[in-house]
Design an enzyme around this catalytic site. Structure first.
Site, PDB file in Angstrom:
ATOM      1  N   HIS A 169     -11.091  -5.930  21.218  1.00 32.79           N
ATOM      2  CA  HIS A 169     -10.048  -6.124  22.230  1.00 32.79           C
ATOM      3  C   HIS A 169      -8.729  -6.486  21.540  1.00 32.79           C
ATOM      4  O   HIS A 169      -8.292  -7.641  21.547  1.00 32.79           O
ATOM      5  CB  HIS A 169     -10.467  -7.222  23.211  1.00 32.79           C
ATOM      6  CG  HIS A 169     -11.699  -6.898  23.993  1.00 32.79           C
ATOM      7  ND1 HIS A 169     -11.878  -5.682  24.628  1.00 32.79           N
ATOM      8  CD2 HIS A 169     -12.822  -7.626  24.255  1.00 32.79           C
ATOM      9  CE1 HIS A 169     -13.049  -5.675  25.254  1.00 32.79           C
ATOM     10  NE2 HIS A 169     -13.636  -6.840  25.024  1.00 32.79           N
TER      11      HIS A 169
ATOM     12  N   LYS B   4     -20.994  -8.452  42.100  1.00 36.30           N
ATOM     13  CA  LYS B   4     -19.649  -7.960  42.391  1.00 36.30           C
ATOM     14  C   LYS B   4     -19.560  -7.477  43.829  1.00 36.30           C
ATOM     15  O   LYS B   4     -20.387  -6.686  44.280  1.00 36.30           O
ATOM     16  CB  LYS B   4     -19.276  -6.820  41.438  1.00 36.30           C
ATOM     17  CG  LYS B   4     -17.864  -6.305  41.618  1.00 36.30           C
ATOM     18  CD  LYS B   4     -17.438  -5.392  40.476  1.00 36.30           C
ATOM     19  CE  LYS B   4     -18.279  -4.131  40.411  1.00 36.30           C
ATOM     20  NZ  LYS B   4     -17.791  -3.221  39.364  1.00 36.30           N
TER      21      LYS B   4
ATOM     22  N   HIS C  14     -14.055  -1.345  16.627  1.00 35.44           N
ATOM     23  CA  HIS C  14     -13.830  -1.581  18.045  1.00 35.44           C
ATOM     24  C   HIS C  14     -13.560  -3.053  18.292  1.00 35.44           C
ATOM     25  O   HIS C  14     -14.132  -3.927  17.634  1.00 35.44           O
ATOM     26  CB  HIS C  14     -15.028  -1.107  18.882  1.00 35.44           C
ATOM     27  CG  HIS C  14     -16.271  -1.924  18.669  1.00 35.44           C
ATOM     28  ND1 HIS C  14     -16.640  -2.970  19.495  1.00 35.44           N
ATOM     29  CD2 HIS C  14     -17.243  -1.857  17.709  1.00 35.44           C
ATOM     30  CE1 HIS C  14     -17.778  -3.489  19.069  1.00 35.44           C
ATOM     31  NE2 HIS C  14     -18.171  -2.836  17.983  1.00 35.44           N
TER      32      HIS C  14
ATOM     33  N   THR D  15     -21.640  -5.424  35.930  1.00 35.17           N
ATOM     34  CA  THR D  15     -21.316  -6.785  36.351  1.00 35.17           C
ATOM     35  C   THR D  15     -22.161  -7.146  37.569  1.00 35.17           C
ATOM     36  O   THR D  15     -22.297  -6.362  38.497  1.00 35.17           O
ATOM     37  CB  THR D  15     -19.826  -6.888  36.703  1.00 35.17           C
ATOM     38  OG1 THR D  15     -19.053  -6.514  35.555  1.00 35.17           O
ATOM     39  CG2 THR D  15     -19.459  -8.304  37.113  1.00 35.17           C
TER      40      THR D  15
ATOM     41  N   THR E 193     -13.566  -1.899  31.125  1.00 36.45           N
ATOM     42  CA  THR E 193     -13.303  -0.478  31.368  1.00 36.45           C
ATOM     43  C   THR E 193     -14.502   0.371  30.941  1.00 36.45           C
ATOM     44  O   THR E 193     -14.345   1.539  30.619  1.00 36.45           O
ATOM     45  CB  THR E 193     -12.062  -0.017  30.592  1.00 36.45           C
ATOM     46  OG1 THR E 193     -12.256  -0.295  29.192  1.00 36.45           O
ATOM     47  CG2 THR E 193     -10.806  -0.714  31.071  1.00 36.45           C
ATOM     48  N   ALA E 194     -15.683  -0.237  30.927  1.00 34.59           N
ATOM     49  CA  ALA E 194     -16.911   0.383  30.395  1.00 34.59           C
ATOM     50  C   ALA E 194     -16.874   0.421  28.875  1.00 34.59           C
ATOM     51  O   ALA E 194     -17.551   1.239  28.256  1.00 34.59           O
ATOM     52  CB  ALA E 194     -17.136   1.787  30.967  1.00 34.59           C
ATOM     53  N   SER E 195     -16.121  -0.497  28.272  1.00 34.01           N
ATOM     54  CA  SER E 195     -15.975  -0.484  26.821  1.00 34.01           C
ATOM     55  C   SER E 195     -17.278  -0.817  26.093  1.00 34.01           C
ATOM     56  O   SER E 195     -17.602  -0.204  25.074  1.00 34.01           O
ATOM     57  CB  SER E 195     -14.868  -1.449  26.390  1.00 34.01           C
ATOM     58  OG  SER E 195     -15.179  -2.784  26.732  1.00 34.01           O
ATOM     59  N   THR E 196     -18.036  -1.783  26.607  1.00 34.89           N
ATOM     60  CA  THR E 196     -19.322  -2.108  25.976  1.00 34.89           C
ATOM     61  C   THR E 196     -20.302  -0.961  26.130  1.00 34.89           C
ATOM     62  O   THR E 196     -21.048  -0.629  25.198  1.00 34.89           O
ATOM     63  CB  THR E 196     -19.906  -3.394  26.578  1.00 34.89           C
ATOM     64  OG1 THR E 196     -19.007  -4.476  26.336  1.00 34.89           O
ATOM     65  CG2 THR E 196     -21.262  -3.726  25.953  1.00 34.89           C
ATOM     66  N   SER E 197     -20.298  -0.344  27.271  1.00 34.99           N
ATOM     67  CA  SER E 197     -21.181   0.793  27.513  1.00 34.99           C
ATOM     68  C   SER E 197     -20.906   1.909  26.510  1.00 34.99           C
ATOM     69  O   SER E 197     -21.829   2.480  25.918  1.00 34.99           O
ATOM     70  CB  SER E 197     -20.991   1.317  28.944  1.00 34.99           C
ATOM     71  OG  SER E 197     -21.241   0.307  29.892  1.00 34.99           O
TER      72      SER E 197
END
EC number: 2.8.2.-
Length: 329
Positions: free
Chosen positions: A115, A266, A113, A263, A57-61
């Site tokens: 998961h 894709k 942070h 990614t 969900t763009a979490s790393t970004s």
């Protein structure tokens, strides 16, 4: 407060009774005589943010922005690394985690942070709960991104071998063949992440889980953004929580772009593939939750910004106090 940024990982071992971060081991600093030294915190520093990030969900970004700012803004960033990326903690690990987050004074202010599904700190008797934030994404787009991520990885760690590496089947081909990696059941993720640690949360297609996820989003989360409008989410966080996010918007717009992650390989699904997934009740429920979150985010944004020449600007303070009695001498 150390000026350098603490980039730590908080490991949770669900199968071994090992508590590496027991509070007494963390907080005690032994001198020659062995007295305990308490760490005094200002109210501004006694803050913890938990970003229980949903995969793809763009979490790393977004997390990389927190890492880029932590030294400058003087807070700590800690990664919650669970065994096999299991988002559900054992009961004993829940207790340990709550203890650590609330009592680990050396790591405050802290940005955690990982998961991990939502955990209600109130049920453990905590008086001051952490601030929860999150980002969600269109459910089909999230699943497509995750599908190709497992096969081709991304530009963040391009050399890392992924679990499904070597499988060249496209998402469209997977859906047409009725594959398990693209089945409607794989859409069921954002709802349980917000629902939490109850068994019903992970019962695919549960209407109760959907309603509980909505309740938690409104009542337990400070702000939930959407991937498609990530910059506005960051802008609102900077305005509301500058202790952590001062400079985040400018960094996102013009910085060194270390936060960007894409990614590879894709391929967008066809309309036919999308239509097939949208026939499932699971998609309808996940999409209902996404639309609910989007509407709430847009409501918050509409009351926090103004638009001028196509740009959004944060509103200044729009309230004041008057008629204050009794009058001071």
């Amino acid at each position: 407060m150390a000026s350098s940024c603490e980039q730590l990982e908080y490991h949770i071992f669900s199968k071994r009774a090992i508590a590496r971060h027991e509070v007494r081991e963390i907080e005690q600093r032994h001198t020659a005589d062995g007295p305990r030294q308490e760490v005094a915190l200002d109210e501004e520093d006694d803050v913890v943010i938990i970003y229980n990030r949903v995969p793809k969900t763009a979490s790393t970004s977004f997390t990389n922005i927190a890492y880029d700012l932590c030294a400058k803004n003087r807070y700590h960033v800690l990664h919650i690394n669970t065994t096999k990326n299991n988002p559900v903690m054992s009961l004993q690990d829940q207790v340990r985690f709550v203890k650590n987050v609330t009592s680990w004074k050396e790591m405050k202010p802290g940005f955690y942070h990982g998961h991990v599904s939502y955990l209600d700190f109130a049920k453990f008797g905590v008086k001051k709960k952490p601030i929860y934030i999150n980002v969600i994404r269109d459910p089909i787009e999230r699943l497509v991104s995750y599908y190709y991520f497992l096969r081709f990885g991304d530009d963040y760690r391009p050399g890392l071998r992924r679990r499904k590496q070597g499988d060249k089947k496209t998402f469209d081909e997977c859906v047409a063949a009725g594959g398990s990696d693209c089945a409607p059941e794989k859409l069921w993720l954002q709802i349980p992440f917000f629902c939490g640690h109850s068994s019903e949360c992970w019962n695919v297609g549960s209407r109760w889980a959907l309603e509980q996820a909505k309740y938690n989003l409104i009542n337990e989360y400070f702000l939930v953004g959407v991937t498609e409008e990530l910059e506005d989410f960051i802008m609102l966080l900077e305005a509301a929580l500058p202790r952590f996010f001062r400079g985040a918007t400018e960094l996102y717009r013009t910085g060194k772009k270390s936060h960007l992650r894409k990614t590879t390989e894709k391929k967008l699904p066809t309309k036919e593939t999308i239509a097939k997934l949208q026939q499932s009740e699971i998609w309808k429920m996940e999409n209902e939750f996404y639309e609910f979150a989007l509407e709430q985010f847009q409501f918050v944004r509409a009351h926090a910004v103004r638009e001028k020449d196509g740009e959004l600007y944060i509103l200044a303070q729009n309230f004041f106090y008057e008629k204050i009695y009794p009058k001071s001498n």
